[in-house]
Motif scaffolding. Structure first.
Motif, PDB file in Angstrom:
ATOM      1  N   ARG A  30       0.836  -1.193   0.000  1.00 50.47           N
ATOM      2  CA  ARG A  30       0.000   0.000   0.000  1.00 50.47           C
ATOM      3  C   ARG A  30       0.879   1.255   0.000  1.00 50.47           C
ATOM      4  O   ARG A  30       2.049   1.235   0.374  1.00 50.47           O
ATOM      5  CB  ARG A  30      -0.902   0.042   1.243  1.00 50.47           C
ATOM      6  CG  ARG A  30      -1.930  -1.070   1.340  1.00 50.47           C
ATOM      7  CD  ARG A  30      -2.991  -0.932   0.268  1.00 50.47           C
ATOM      8  NE  ARG A  30      -4.116  -1.850   0.447  1.00 50.47           N
ATOM      9  CZ  ARG A  30      -4.153  -3.106  -0.002  1.00 50.47           C
ATOM     10  NH1 ARG A  30      -3.095  -3.611  -0.652  1.00 50.47           N
ATOM     11  NH2 ARG A  30      -5.228  -3.851   0.175  1.00 50.47           N
ATOM     12  N   LEU A  31       0.263   2.363  -0.421  1.00 48.53           N
ATOM     13  CA  LEU A  31       0.814   3.687  -0.193  1.00 48.53           C
ATOM     14  C   LEU A  31      -0.103   4.359   0.812  1.00 48.53           C
ATOM     15  O   LEU A  31      -1.288   4.588   0.523  1.00 48.53           O
ATOM     16  CB  LEU A  31       0.877   4.500  -1.490  1.00 48.53           C
ATOM     17  CG  LEU A  31       1.423   5.928  -1.336  1.00 48.53           C
ATOM     18  CD1 LEU A  31       2.906   5.908  -0.985  1.00 48.53           C
ATOM     19  CD2 LEU A  31       1.193   6.752  -2.598  1.00 48.53           C
ATOM     20  N   LEU A  32       0.437   4.643   1.991  1.00 47.48           N
ATOM     21  CA  LEU A  32      -0.374   5.221   3.053  1.00 47.48           C
ATOM     22  C   LEU A  32      -0.332   6.743   2.991  1.00 47.48           C
ATOM     23  O   LEU A  32       0.708   7.343   2.708  1.00 47.48           O
ATOM     24  CB  LEU A  32       0.147   4.785   4.425  1.00 47.48           C
ATOM     25  CG  LEU A  32       0.282   3.289   4.702  1.00 47.48           C
ATOM     26  CD1 LEU A  32       0.736   3.076   6.141  1.00 47.48           C
ATOM     27  CD2 LEU A  32      -1.014   2.546   4.419  1.00 47.48           C
ATOM     28  N   LEU A  33      -1.482   7.352   3.281  1.00 44.35           N
ATOM     29  CA  LEU A  33      -1.553   8.777   3.585  1.00 44.35           C
ATOM     30  C   LEU A  33      -1.648   8.880   5.100  1.00 44.35           C
ATOM     31  O   LEU A  33      -2.606   8.368   5.700  1.00 44.35           O
ATOM     32  CB  LEU A  33      -2.774   9.412   2.928  1.00 44.35           C
ATOM     33  CG  LEU A  33      -2.649   9.825   1.461  1.00 44.35           C
ATOM     34  CD1 LEU A  33      -4.018  10.196   0.907  1.00 44.35           C
ATOM     35  CD2 LEU A  33      -1.694  10.990   1.312  1.00 44.35           C
ATOM     36  N   VAL A  34      -0.643   9.495   5.716  1.00 42.32           N
ATOM     37  CA  VAL A  34      -0.564   9.526   7.174  1.00 42.32           C
ATOM     38  C   VAL A  34      -0.666  10.958   7.674  1.00 42.32           C
ATOM     39  O   VAL A  34       0.048  11.848   7.203  1.00 42.32           O
ATOM     40  CB  VAL A  34       0.762   8.905   7.665  1.00 42.32           C
ATOM     41  CG1 VAL A  34       0.876   8.995   9.185  1.00 42.32           C
ATOM     42  CG2 VAL A  34       0.871   7.457   7.203  1.00 42.32           C
ATOM     43  N   ASP A  35      -1.582  11.179   8.607  1.00 39.53           N
ATOM     44  CA  ASP A  35      -1.665  12.452   9.318  1.00 39.53           C
ATOM     45  C   ASP A  35      -0.612  12.406  10.423  1.00 39.53           C
ATOM     46  O   ASP A  35      -0.772  11.693  11.421  1.00 39.53           O
ATOM     47  CB  ASP A  35      -3.068  12.639   9.905  1.00 39.53           C
ATOM     48  CG  ASP A  35      -3.259  13.984  10.597  1.00 39.53           C
ATOM     49  OD1 ASP A  35      -2.291  14.490  11.190  1.00 39.53           O
ATOM     50  OD2 ASP A  35      -4.376  14.520  10.557  1.00 39.53           O
ATOM     51  N   VAL A  36       0.482  13.135  10.219  1.00 46.08           N
ATOM     52  CA  VAL A  36       1.618  13.045  11.141  1.00 46.08           C
ATOM     53  C   VAL A  36       1.274  13.634  12.496  1.00 46.08           C
ATOM     54  O   VAL A  36       1.603  13.066  13.544  1.00 46.08           O
ATOM     55  CB  VAL A  36       2.852  13.751  10.538  1.00 46.08           C
ATOM     56  CG1 VAL A  36       4.023  13.732  11.523  1.00 46.08           C
ATOM     57  CG2 VAL A  36       3.256  13.091   9.223  1.00 46.08           C
ATOM     58  N   GLU A  37       0.605  14.774  12.511  1.00 47.38           N
ATOM     59  CA  GLU A  37       0.295  15.415  13.793  1.00 47.38           C
ATOM     60  C   GLU A  37      -0.670  14.571  14.619  1.00 47.38           C
ATOM     61  O   GLU A  37      -0.505  14.434  15.835  1.00 47.38           O
ATOM     62  CB  GLU A  37      -0.284  16.803  13.550  1.00 47.38           C
ATOM     63  CG  GLU A  37       0.743  17.795  13.014  1.00 47.38           C
ATOM     64  CD  GLU A  37       0.234  19.223  13.033  1.00 47.38           C
ATOM     65  OE1 GLU A  37      -1.000  19.421  13.109  1.00 47.38           O
ATOM     66  OE2 GLU A  37       1.076  20.132  12.968  1.00 47.38           O
ATOM     67  N   ALA A  46      -5.233   4.079   2.715  1.00 43.85           N
ATOM     68  CA  ALA A  46      -4.268   3.063   2.306  1.00 43.85           C
ATOM     69  C   ALA A  46      -4.566   2.721   0.846  1.00 43.85           C
ATOM     70  O   ALA A  46      -5.537   2.031   0.545  1.00 43.85           O
ATOM     71  CB  ALA A  46      -4.370   1.820   3.189  1.00 43.85           C
ATOM     72  N   ILE A  47      -3.746   3.227  -0.060  1.00 40.86           N
ATOM     73  CA  ILE A  47      -3.986   3.093  -1.494  1.00 40.86           C
ATOM     74  C   ILE A  47      -3.354   1.804  -1.996  1.00 40.86           C
ATOM     75  O   ILE A  47      -2.156   1.557  -1.796  1.00 40.86           O
ATOM     76  CB  ILE A  47      -3.407   4.308  -2.243  1.00 40.86           C
ATOM     77  CG1 ILE A  47      -4.036   5.600  -1.711  1.00 40.86           C
ATOM     78  CG2 ILE A  47      -3.622   4.169  -3.751  1.00 40.86           C
ATOM     79  CD1 ILE A  47      -3.336   6.860  -2.178  1.00 40.86           C
ATOM     80  N   ASP A  48      -4.148   0.992  -2.656  1.00 42.63           N
ATOM     81  CA  ASP A  48      -3.696  -0.306  -3.174  1.00 42.63           C
ATOM     82  C   ASP A  48      -2.762  -0.082  -4.363  1.00 42.63           C
ATOM     83  O   ASP A  48      -3.120   0.570  -5.342  1.00 42.63           O
ATOM     84  CB  ASP A  48      -4.909  -1.126  -3.603  1.00 42.63           C
ATOM     85  CG  ASP A  48      -4.561  -2.557  -3.983  1.00 42.63           C
ATOM     86  OD1 ASP A  48      -3.365  -2.909  -3.992  1.00 42.63           O
ATOM     87  OD2 ASP A  48      -5.496  -3.319  -4.282  1.00 42.63           O
ATOM     88  N   LEU A  49      -1.550  -0.651  -4.281  1.00 36.44           N
ATOM     89  CA  LEU A  49      -0.563  -0.517  -5.354  1.00 36.44           C
ATOM     90  C   LEU A  49      -0.575  -1.703  -6.308  1.00 36.44           C
ATOM     91  O   LEU A  49       0.183  -1.730  -7.278  1.00 36.44           O
ATOM     92  CB  LEU A  49       0.843  -0.344  -4.765  1.00 36.44           C
ATOM     93  CG  LEU A  49       1.069   0.941  -3.958  1.00 36.44           C
ATOM     94  CD1 LEU A  49       2.456   0.932  -3.333  1.00 36.44           C
ATOM     95  CD2 LEU A  49       0.872   2.175  -4.812  1.00 36.44           C
TER      96      LEU A  49
END
Length: 333
Positions: free
Chosen positions: A122-129, A136-139
């Motif tokens: 996956r390629l994750l989009l993470v909210d760091v704060e 979670a984008i399927d690759l």
């Protein structure tokens, strides 16, 4: 918040007439640490403890923190370490089922990041704060390894070593739109800020390919023999830099002509190197350009050191000690 604290400290430093010295962050994979080295002379300013197998580092310019992907060693890692550069503290971000985090980039604003996870593909989009996963984008088939971003942060480009491909990800739609062959062992990836072209280092093929940012069609293929494992751009954007891990060299590529203009030897004659994934070797991997000095830094993983390269003459001028198995690098200005 990390950002607020960093801004207060920075303002206080300027009022007192003192500017914080620039630092080189070095991820030591076998020591589970990140060292802070002075870019003046390489002496150690401090260190952070990370999770197991810190593989990549991204630094939030002006926001006072850096992010580290903890890949793991014998067992898969599933965390990121957020390093507070002002107070030296470490916060852990847990990724749950998404193991083997590797490539990372911070999105504009420095509050969110994209992270590849090899175990979940996956390629994750993470909210760091907030410390949470937004998406979670399927690759698809193959393990996404490294990632780069378009200048506007709307598109991600992901390489897969096992598939030898590069993929284009629309971050607004949160889906993969293209995947094309780059070359055997496609690993390193970087985006030319001026043209938007996507550069990929193909380690098994011994090439660097230059791709159209919209279609991913290959526009140029450049020979870079000896297992090119990373590709980045110099501070002024005039050169692309590829570390050739097996050959222990750095290819310096003219961005305009797409030709190698210098090949810098990185192995020291008579040096004792330890066993690496390529045998007993220097094994250069991570590379980064200093934004303020005519220098490039290369992590010599098999020698536990940084090679300091003078870009005026393209020669190694110094070596700085690191922890065990340096790889990822970051610059704190």
């Amino acid at each position: 918040m990390i950002r607020c604290l960093a801004l207060v400290l920075a303002a206080a430093s300027l009022l007192c007439g003192h500017a914080r010295a620039a630092e080189l962050l070095v991820g030591n994979k076998s020591a589970n640490t990140v060292w802070r080295l002075s870019t003046d002379d390489g002496h150690r300013l401090g260190e952070f403890a990370t999770g197991e197998g810190p593989h990549e580092i991204v630094v939030a310019r002006g926001a006072g923190f850096a992010l580290v992907s903890n890949y793991g060693a014998g067992s898969p890692g599933n965390t990121l370490s957020a390093l507070d550069l002002a107070n030296g503290k470490v916060r852990t971000i847990y990724l749950g089922e998404h193991g083997r985090p590797h490539g990372m980039r911070l999105l504009p604003g420095n509050t969110r990041a994209v992270v590849t996870t090899e175990a979940s593909r996956r390629l994750l989009l993470v909210d760091v704060e907030a410390g949470r996963i937004e998406a979670a984008i399927d690759l698809g088939e193959g393990r996404g390894h490294m990632v780069a971003l378009s200048k506007d942060g709307k598109t991600a480009y992901v390489t897969k070593i096992d598939a030898g491909t590069v993929s284009r990800i629309d971050l607004a739609q949160r889906r993969k739109t293209q995947e094309v062959a780059a070359g055997a062992g496609a690993e390193g990836v970087a985006v030319d800020a001026a043209s938007g072209e996507v550069w990929v280092s193909n380690r098994e093929a011994g090439t660097v390919t230059v791709h159209d940012p919209a279609t991913l069609a290959i526009r140029h293929t450049i020979a870079s023999p000896g297992f090119p494992i990373r590709v980045v751009f110099g501070a002024d954007g005039r050169h692309a830099l590829a570390t050739n891990a097996r050959a222990a060299t750095l290819s310096v590529i003219d961005v305009a002509t797409k030709k190698v203009v210098h090949t810098v030897p990185l192995a020291r004659e008579g040096a004792e190197y330890r066993e690496t994934m390529l045998g007993r070797a220097a094994l250069p991997i991570g590379v980064i350009a200093d934004p303020k000095r005519p220098r490039v830094y290369v992590a010599i993983s098999g020698g536990d050191e940084i090679a300091v390269i003078d870009t005026k003459q393209w020669k190694v001028v110094d070596h700085w000690k690191t922890g065990r198995e340096p790889d990822a690098l970051g610059i704190v200005e």
